[in-house]
Design an enzyme around this catalytic site. Structure first.
Site, mmCIF file in Angstrom:
data_model
loop_
_atom_site.group_PDB
_atom_site.id
_atom_site.type_symbol
_atom_site.label_atom_id
_atom_site.label_comp_id
_atom_site.label_asym_id
_atom_site.label_seq_id
_atom_site.Cartn_x
_atom_site.Cartn_y
_atom_site.Cartn_z
ATOM 1 N N SER A 148 120.468 47.018 49.425
ATOM 2 C CA SER A 148 119.445 48.054 49.250
ATOM 3 C C SER A 148 120.028 49.278 48.558
ATOM 4 O O SER A 148 121.198 49.619 48.750
ATOM 5 C CB SER A 148 118.899 48.481 50.621
ATOM 6 N N ARG A 175 73.589 59.508 18.009
ATOM 7 C CA ARG A 175 73.426 59.732 19.448
ATOM 8 C C ARG A 175 74.607 59.251 20.287
ATOM 9 O O ARG A 175 74.708 59.562 21.460
ATOM 10 C CB ARG A 175 72.119 59.081 19.928
ATOM 11 N N ARG A 217 104.964 45.545 33.465
ATOM 12 C CA ARG A 217 104.791 45.982 32.077
ATOM 13 C C ARG A 217 105.125 44.846 31.113
ATOM 14 O O ARG A 217 105.644 43.808 31.514
ATOM 15 C CB ARG A 217 105.644 47.227 31.840
ATOM 16 N N ASP A 262 74.100 46.526 16.250
ATOM 17 C CA ASP A 262 74.223 47.244 17.524
ATOM 18 C C ASP A 262 73.501 46.563 18.678
ATOM 19 O O ASP A 262 73.122 47.211 19.648
ATOM 20 C CB ASP A 262 73.707 48.684 17.351
HETATM 21 C C1 UD1 Z 1 64.086 49.287 13.434
HETATM 22 C C2 UD1 Z 1 62.737 48.704 12.995
HETATM 23 C C3 UD1 Z 1 61.795 48.682 14.181
HETATM 24 C C4 UD1 Z 1 62.391 47.913 15.317
HETATM 25 C C5 UD1 Z 1 63.758 48.442 15.673
HETATM 26 C C6 UD1 Z 1 64.426 47.511 16.639
HETATM 27 C C7 UD1 Z 1 62.520 49.346 10.671
HETATM 28 C C8 UD1 Z 1 61.857 50.244 9.719
HETATM 29 N N1 UD1 Z 1 62.198 49.511 11.944
HETATM 30 O O1 UD1 Z 1 63.828 50.627 13.804
HETATM 31 O O2 UD1 Z 1 60.548 48.108 13.808
HETATM 32 O O3 UD1 Z 1 61.529 47.961 16.452
HETATM 33 O O4 UD1 Z 1 64.612 48.516 14.497
HETATM 34 O O5 UD1 Z 1 65.601 48.081 17.120
HETATM 35 O O6 UD1 Z 1 63.287 48.505 10.274
HETATM 36 N N2 UD1 Z 1 70.482 50.679 8.969
HETATM 37 C C9 UD1 Z 1 71.216 50.592 7.812
HETATM 38 N N3 UD1 Z 1 70.843 51.341 6.754
HETATM 39 C C10 UD1 Z 1 69.779 52.168 6.781
HETATM 40 C C11 UD1 Z 1 69.036 52.257 7.970
HETATM 41 C C12 UD1 Z 1 69.411 51.490 9.044
HETATM 42 O O7 UD1 Z 1 72.188 49.844 7.737
HETATM 43 O O8 UD1 Z 1 69.513 52.801 5.764
HETATM 44 C C13 UD1 Z 1 70.875 49.881 10.105
HETATM 45 C C14 UD1 Z 1 71.254 50.688 11.320
HETATM 46 O O9 UD1 Z 1 72.649 50.968 11.336
HETATM 47 C C15 UD1 Z 1 70.854 49.765 12.458
HETATM 48 C C16 UD1 Z 1 69.681 48.973 11.884
HETATM 49 O O10 UD1 Z 1 69.778 49.089 10.495
HETATM 50 O O11 UD1 Z 1 71.893 48.863 12.778
HETATM 51 C C17 UD1 Z 1 68.331 49.476 12.383
HETATM 52 O O12 UD1 Z 1 68.165 50.816 11.958
HETATM 53 P P1 UD1 Z 1 67.529 51.909 12.894
HETATM 54 O O13 UD1 Z 1 67.557 53.203 12.189
HETATM 55 O O14 UD1 Z 1 68.118 51.845 14.250
HETATM 56 O O15 UD1 Z 1 66.020 51.396 12.940
HETATM 57 P P2 UD1 Z 1 64.974 51.745 14.054
HETATM 58 O O16 UD1 Z 1 64.375 53.049 13.762
HETATM 59 O O17 UD1 Z 1 65.554 51.539 15.378
HETATM 60 MG MG MG Z 2 67.553 51.407 16.229
#
Ligand code: UD1
Ligand code: MG
Length: 480
Positions: free
Chosen positions: A413, A17, A341, A111
């Site tokens: 000048s 996104r 600069r 993030d």
């Molecule tokens: C997750 C939580 C949710 C919580 C939310 C808070 C789970 C299943 N759900 O959901 O309960 O409310 O965060 O923001 O954990 N990532 C990886 N590898 C993967 C998947 C994700 O490194 O395979 C990382 C993403 O880059 C991110 C973090 O894990 O930094 C969270 O993943 P994201 O997909 O954003 O989880 P949410 O659906 O937001």
């Molecule tokens: Mg998330």
């Protein structure tokens, strides 16, 4: 003494996104990347090891981490099969290194730049003080949609976390959400990760299921609710990036104001995390201080000024200027509409005035370049005055050359100083001169043709014009 914690930062997701060629966690606010902010918060618990799980854009993320945090390890999650899978990959790597021991494992997301070190510390102490096998960070949100919901039993104990997409009507009504940050006892975490399934709406291994699994087997699970839900704001798109940047700006500005910095219209003032400000600095609207900029006491910055990696001395004034890698010494004045600069120093009490551009130039103490000049590759001695519209002609089309102007010199000048050239101490140049040869100390150099005046030219060559008529009237009035 309990063993030092291990921190795992999840950063393998795609960040679709953001619609960006830059991996999400490398976008920055307040001069630091999102993941950089998270690592800064993690440092508060003095972890024995920090592991960042990378996947999408891994080459860029790994290179970025080597630059900003060479002490962290990275581990690659080949396919993004869910947060549980990501933690499993990290834990396996840690176990292989033999460093997964008695210390708790803290899991953070790459993030969430507003997370503070205080909260990470509270998460750890809650886990240690409660004796729980897992502690989850939660928050009450007015709009909990999209988040995992925290389900508690009649005694208020956490039972499980249910993802939005897996939740029934009743569960969707819960306002307490999972922030996605946890502390785990590794002895409980490792086996639970092994029993995760993908039997859910997203077909992923959910880290959140570890909480339910631990409770099912009778392990205690604690929760820590953050008082300020801004802290757990996750950045998923550019709108949230801007929101996080504004919240960070307010936080940084508030701290400086409480430390004795005055700000007019603070919502228009942007200060990077690495900036250092002394007491009684005054910041005026629409100003931006970036990089490791430092400003000493009593200096006035703005309005409309950008400083990038600059050093500003006590009592200096800089208004409507753009300055990068420049030093402005005590009581110097810069602006308005001045461009400094890299490699420029404006000496103590010196002045770089309106529509002046300087590059790789050293302006001595109390020396002045007040108006409309370009000063490049130059050294100007103390107390010298550079007349309006003087140009330091430093570039011959192939190479750059230096100019030296001595102490207390007076450059007329509209002088062109054609480098390489030296003007000695106390020397003068005549206005409009093109100076191509060195001027000895105390000399006056005139480098222009003598004026020729042709009397009556307008009457002869422009008869009948307004100019001719004006000249005729003036001559009549002069006549006795
Ligand atoms: C997750 C939580 C949710 C919580 C939310 C808070 C789970 C299943 N759900 O959901 O309960 O409310 O965060 O923001 O954990 N990532 C990886 N590898 C993967 C998947 C994700 O490194 O395979 C990382 C993403 O880059 C991110 C973090 O894990 O930094 C969270 O993943 P994201 O997909 O954003 O989880 P949410 O659906 O937001
Ligand atoms: Mg998330």
């Amino acid at each position: 003494m309990t063993a030092a914690p291990i921190v795992i930062v999840l950063a393998a997701g795609e960040g679709t996104r953001m619609r960006s060629s830059l991996p999400k966690v490398m976008h920055s606010i307040a001069g630091r990347s999102l993941v950089g902010h998270v690592l800064e918060a993690a440092a508060a618990v003095e972890p024995a090891h920090v592991v960042v799980v990378v996947g999408h854009g891994r080459d860029q993320v790994v290179a970025h981490l080597e630059e900003i945090a060479p002490w962290v390890d990275t581990v690659v999650q080949e396919e993004q099969r869910g947060t549980g899978n990501a933690v499993r990959v990290a834990v396996e790597a840690l176990a292989a290194q033999g460093v997964l021991g008695g210390g708790p494992v803290i899991v953070l997301s790459g993030d969430t730049p507003l997370l503070t070190g205080d909260t990470v510390r509270s998460l750890l102490t809650t886990q240690q003080d409660s004796g729980a096998r897992a502690t989850v960070l939660t928050a009450d949100l007015d709009d909990p949609s999209g988040y995992g919901r925290v389900v508690r039993d009649a005694d208020g104990m956490v039972v499980s976390i249910v993802e939005h997409r897996d939740a029934d009507e009743g569960t969707l009504g819960i306002r307490e959400i999972n922030a996605g940050m946890y502390a785990f006892d590794p002895q409980a975490l490792v086996p639970a990760l092994g029993s995760l399934t993908t039997a859910n709406a997203q077909g992923e291994e959910y880290l959140t299921d570890v909480i339910g699994l631990l409770r099912e087997q009778g392990d205690p699970v604690a929760a820590l609710k953050v008082p300020d839900s801004d802290e757990i704001l996750g950045v998923n798109d550019r709108v949230q990036l801007a929101e996080a940047a504004a919240l960070m700006r307010d936080r940084i500005n508030r701290r400086w104001m409480l430390d004795g910095v005055s700000m007019l219209e603070p919502e228009s003032i942007w200060i990077d995390v690495d900036v250092d400000l002394a007491r009684d600095v005054i910041l005026l609207p629409q100003s931006t201080l970036r990089g490791p900029t430092s400003v000493a006491s009593g200096a006035r910055i703005g309005p409309g000024t950008t400083l990038i990696s600059c050093e500003v001395g006590e009592g200096a004034t800089i208004l409507h200027a753009w300055c990068e890698l420049a030093v402005v010494a005590a009581d110097a004045t810069v602006g308005p509409f001045t461009y400094l600069r890299p490699g420029t120093t404006v000496g103590a009490g010196a002045k770089a005035g309106a529509f002046v551009e300087m590059k790789n130039a050293d302006l001595g103490a109390r020396a002045k370049v007040p108006h409309l000049s370009y000063v490049g590759d130059a050294v100007i001695g103390e107390g010298s005055n550079i007349g309006a519209a003087t140009i330091f002609v430093n570039y011959d089309g192939v190479d750059k050359h230096p100019t030296v102007v001595g102490r207390h010199a007076r450059i007329g000048s509209d002088t062109m100083l054609v480098a390489p050239v030296t003007v000695g101490d106390g020397a003068y140049t005549a206005a409009g001169s093109v100076i191509t040869e060195d001027v000895p100390p105390g000399a006056m150099a005139v480098g222009r043709s003598r004026q020729r005046t042709i009397d009556g030219w307008v009457e002869r060559r422009r008869a009948g014009t307004a100019a001719a008529e004006a000249a005729r009237v003036a001559q009549q009035e002069e006549a006795p």
